[in-house]
Design an enzyme around this catalytic site. Sequence first.
Site, PDB file in Angstrom:
ATOM      1  N   ASN A   1       0.696  -1.226   0.093  1.00 40.50           N
ATOM      2  CA  ASN A   1      -0.145  -0.129   0.122  1.00 40.50           C
ATOM      3  C   ASN A   1       0.992   1.312  -0.301  1.00 40.50           C
ATOM      4  O   ASN A   1       0.166   2.233  -0.440  1.00 40.50           O
ATOM      5  CB  ASN A   1      -1.081  -0.109   1.048  1.00 40.50           C
ATOM      6  CG  ASN A   1      -0.382  -0.046   2.427  1.00 40.50           C
ATOM      7  OD1 ASN A   1       0.819  -0.610   2.559  1.00 40.50           O
ATOM      8  ND2 ASN A   1      -1.291   0.304   3.536  1.00 40.50           N
TER       9      ASN A   1
ATOM     10  N   GLU B   1       4.510  -4.174  12.124  1.00 39.98           N
ATOM     11  CA  GLU B   1       3.688  -3.011  11.839  1.00 39.98           C
ATOM     12  C   GLU B   1       2.621  -3.743  11.106  1.00 39.98           C
ATOM     13  O   GLU B   1       2.410  -3.892  10.159  1.00 39.98           O
ATOM     14  CB  GLU B   1       4.166  -2.184  11.076  1.00 39.98           C
ATOM     15  CG  GLU B   1       5.354  -1.332  11.545  1.00 39.98           C
ATOM     16  CD  GLU B   1       5.165  -0.391  12.818  1.00 39.98           C
ATOM     17  OE1 GLU B   1       3.960  -0.077  12.954  1.00 39.98           O
ATOM     18  OE2 GLU B   1       6.006  -0.048  13.642  1.00 39.98           O
TER      19      GLU B   1
ATOM     20  N   CYS C   1      -3.291   1.629   6.887  1.00 37.29           N
ATOM     21  CA  CYS C   1      -3.338   1.037   7.955  1.00 37.29           C
ATOM     22  C   CYS C   1      -3.891   1.512   9.102  1.00 37.29           C
ATOM     23  O   CYS C   1      -4.596   1.240  10.026  1.00 37.29           O
ATOM     24  CB  CYS C   1      -1.942   0.406   8.547  1.00 37.29           C
ATOM     25  SG  CYS C   1      -0.730   1.564   8.352  1.00 37.29           S
TER      26      CYS C   1
HETATM   27  P1  NAD Z   1       0.226  -8.928   3.599  1.00 37.44           P
HETATM   28  O1  NAD Z   1       0.388  -9.482   4.951  1.00 37.44           O
HETATM   29  O2  NAD Z   1      -0.369  -9.882   2.738  1.00 37.44           O
HETATM   30  O3  NAD Z   1       1.692  -8.690   2.761  1.00 37.44           O
HETATM   31  C1  NAD Z   1       2.710  -8.304   3.077  1.00 37.44           C
HETATM   32  C2  NAD Z   1       4.205  -8.746   2.914  1.00 37.44           C
HETATM   33  O4  NAD Z   1       4.380 -10.025   3.547  1.00 37.44           O
HETATM   34  C3  NAD Z   1       4.265  -9.098   1.486  1.00 37.44           C
HETATM   35  O5  NAD Z   1       5.597  -8.699   1.008  1.00 37.44           O
HETATM   36  C4  NAD Z   1       3.809 -10.569   1.423  1.00 37.44           C
HETATM   37  O6  NAD Z   1       4.721 -11.173   0.314  1.00 37.44           O
HETATM   38  C5  NAD Z   1       4.761 -10.914   2.666  1.00 37.44           C
HETATM   39  N1  NAD Z   1       4.262 -12.280   3.244  1.00 37.44           N
HETATM   40  C6  NAD Z   1       2.920 -12.905   2.717  1.00 37.44           C
HETATM   41  N2  NAD Z   1       2.986 -14.228   3.683  1.00 37.44           N
HETATM   42  C7  NAD Z   1       4.279 -14.450   4.116  1.00 37.44           C
HETATM   43  C8  NAD Z   1       4.778 -15.358   5.056  1.00 37.44           C
HETATM   44  N3  NAD Z   1       3.921 -16.582   5.308  1.00 37.44           N
HETATM   45  N4  NAD Z   1       6.040 -15.148   5.654  1.00 37.44           N
HETATM   46  C9  NAD Z   1       6.571 -14.194   5.399  1.00 37.44           C
HETATM   47  N5  NAD Z   1       6.093 -12.884   4.580  1.00 37.44           N
HETATM   48  C10 NAD Z   1       4.997 -13.117   3.944  1.00 37.44           C
HETATM   49  O7  NAD Z   1      -0.335  -7.168   3.491  1.00 37.44           O
HETATM   50  P2  NAD Z   1      -0.741  -6.395   2.242  1.00 37.44           P
HETATM   51  O8  NAD Z   1      -1.934  -6.989   1.700  1.00 37.44           O
HETATM   52  O9  NAD Z   1       0.685  -6.334   1.209  1.00 37.44           O
HETATM   53  O10 NAD Z   1      -0.797  -4.976   3.056  1.00 37.44           O
HETATM   54  C11 NAD Z   1      -1.907  -4.941   3.841  1.00 37.44           C
HETATM   55  C12 NAD Z   1      -1.735  -4.877   5.287  1.00 37.44           C
HETATM   56  O11 NAD Z   1      -0.613  -4.150   5.800  1.00 37.44           O
HETATM   57  C13 NAD Z   1      -3.101  -4.459   6.086  1.00 37.44           C
HETATM   58  O12 NAD Z   1      -3.449  -5.264   7.055  1.00 37.44           O
HETATM   59  C14 NAD Z   1      -2.434  -3.041   6.786  1.00 37.44           C
HETATM   60  O13 NAD Z   1      -3.139  -2.638   7.772  1.00 37.44           O
HETATM   61  C15 NAD Z   1      -0.819  -3.691   6.783  1.00 37.44           C
HETATM   62  N6  NAD Z   1      -0.077  -2.329   6.970  1.00 37.44           N
HETATM   63  C16 NAD Z   1       0.224  -1.803   8.324  1.00 37.44           C
HETATM   64  C17 NAD Z   1       0.988  -0.875   8.155  1.00 37.44           C
HETATM   65  C18 NAD Z   1       1.577  -0.209   9.816  1.00 37.44           C
HETATM   66  O14 NAD Z   1       2.478   0.288   9.832  1.00 37.44           O
HETATM   67  N7  NAD Z   1       0.948  -0.884  10.950  1.00 37.44           N
HETATM   68  C19 NAD Z   1       1.219  -0.160   7.178  1.00 37.44           C
HETATM   69  C20 NAD Z   1       0.641  -0.276   5.965  1.00 37.44           C
HETATM   70  C21 NAD Z   1       0.020  -1.618   5.796  1.00 37.44           C
END
Ligand code: NAD
Length: 487
Positions: free
Chosen positions: A155, A251, A285
């Site tokens: 995002n 995060e 987020c």
């Molecule tokens: P996601 O968890 O699907 O993916 C994030 C990353 O994790 C990607 O690079 C993905 O390939 C990787 N990933 C997926 N499965 C994994 C595993 N088993 N082991 C290691 N890595 C793995 O998230 P998304 O859909 O890309 O992003 C949206 C989410 O991120 C929302 O829940 C949002 O709230 C959160 N977010 C949090 C913050 C914050 O700072 N708190 C900021 C932005 C987004």
Amino acid sequence: MMRYGSIINGQERNENNRETLAVHNPYNQDKVGELALATRTDLEEAVNNSFETFHSTMKFMPAHKRSDILRRTADLLTERAEEFAETIVQEAGKPIKYSRDEINRSIQVLRFASELAKNITGEVLPMDAAIGGESRMGFVKRIPLGVVGAITPFNFPLNLSLHKLAPAIAAGNTIVFKPAEKTPISAYKLVKLFQEAGLPDGVLNLLMGTGEEVGEPLVTHEKVHKITFTGSLPVGRKIRESAGFKKVTLELGSNSPNILFEDAHIESAVKELVKGAFAFSGQVCISAQRVYVHKSIYEPFLSEYIKQTSALKIGDPKEEDTEIGPMITEKEAKRAKQWIDDAVEKGAKIETGGERNGTVLAPTIMTNVDRNMKIIAEEVFAPIVSVIPFESEEEVIGYANDSIYGLQAGVFTRDIDRAMRVADQLEMGGVWINEISTYRQDNHPYGGVKQSGIGKEGIKYAIEDMTEMKFIGIKLTTNHERDASFG
Ligand code: NAD
């Protein structure tokens, strides 16, 4: 069609026989690039190379040099700001004006990191505070950890990557970077930018691939000293369980509350909450998801909120005046629409929006909601906001805290006593007064409590999390006899 490969020790792995993964523009589904996927062997080589580069190069690189590289990267990004903004429009579907905001923030993150690289300090301890410590001196130094594994979401593909890479470099670590597979192009270009700015090969290795294929083995690799992850709660939980002895920063998500008391400045709150709930289609987020409004101003607030929301321009994210573009995939848009339908079945009312067209979900305001609906209880991560009336301070604090999450909240009131009381009682990593939950400045500590995460970002705080304290003590042999007299 550009193919983007992993970059290990400065070399791109982009041979023709590799498996590939297409990257699509979420708005029109045009293919905008293709990834040459990393293998397990690449992962092993990337981690080993980062480990060796840490011991051969990075731990000896002086602070002024790390600072220079970060500053040069900021300068290069400033020159190519528009190209990077267009890349984010293409791969993430983020409207151009928000993509430009992201670039400007990314430049600031690099500049903060450049400055802070020269200010990583330790302390001198009062060793004579302990009996027998009179002839001793003690210091605490901050030293880098080694190899940091950085895993990032789609995002904010540039800025959230930089919130990990920039402090890791400032602190003197090496990095294995796995960006989101849906938005890998800005990550690839960023790694190239660091190379151009003079970052030695092997300090920042890039792995292109999915969470299962690349993310998981990175998390469990014994030569990785820390995992810094931004993404969803289920993945964060899995990482926490499998990371073993590593340090872990998570995060994660939220369902951020915003509270408007009866003395709130309605006009400015409405304007900000339109942005706060719908910027980048709510895929933020800290997006405003639950808006609690004192019953005395509920009606005027709601009617103005509906009016301004229904006037938002929906369309192609590359158009200058587009406010609402697509969600990241059709699957996600369908999931969000399903949550709306589910809430309506349970008695909720759609005040505006609710329609889906492919990946685009119209900005949606819901009322008559309750805690048994997913749009309240879970992270909606879509352009959907709920407006809920309340009567008392105590009641609304209870509503706001009734969540597994606790990332950031917004409180609108002109009564400073109340503002401070409420801020103290909200179970959040951060609280803004007279500002939306969605606002983040890149230098404040940022990170959630409860299931919103562990650890903090915000460059100074990320540097703390990416360094270790090392104690060094000295015993002054010349003072021996005098010590003895103090027993
Ligand atoms: P996601 O968890 O699907 O993916 C994030 C990353 O994790 C990607 O690079 C993905 O390939 C990787 N990933 C997926 N499965 C994994 C595993 N088993 N082991 C290691 N890595 C793995 O998230 P998304 O859909 O890309 O992003 C949206 C989410 O991120 C929302 O829940 C949002 O709230 C959160 N977010 C949090 C913050 C914050 O700072 N708190 C900021 C932005 C987004």
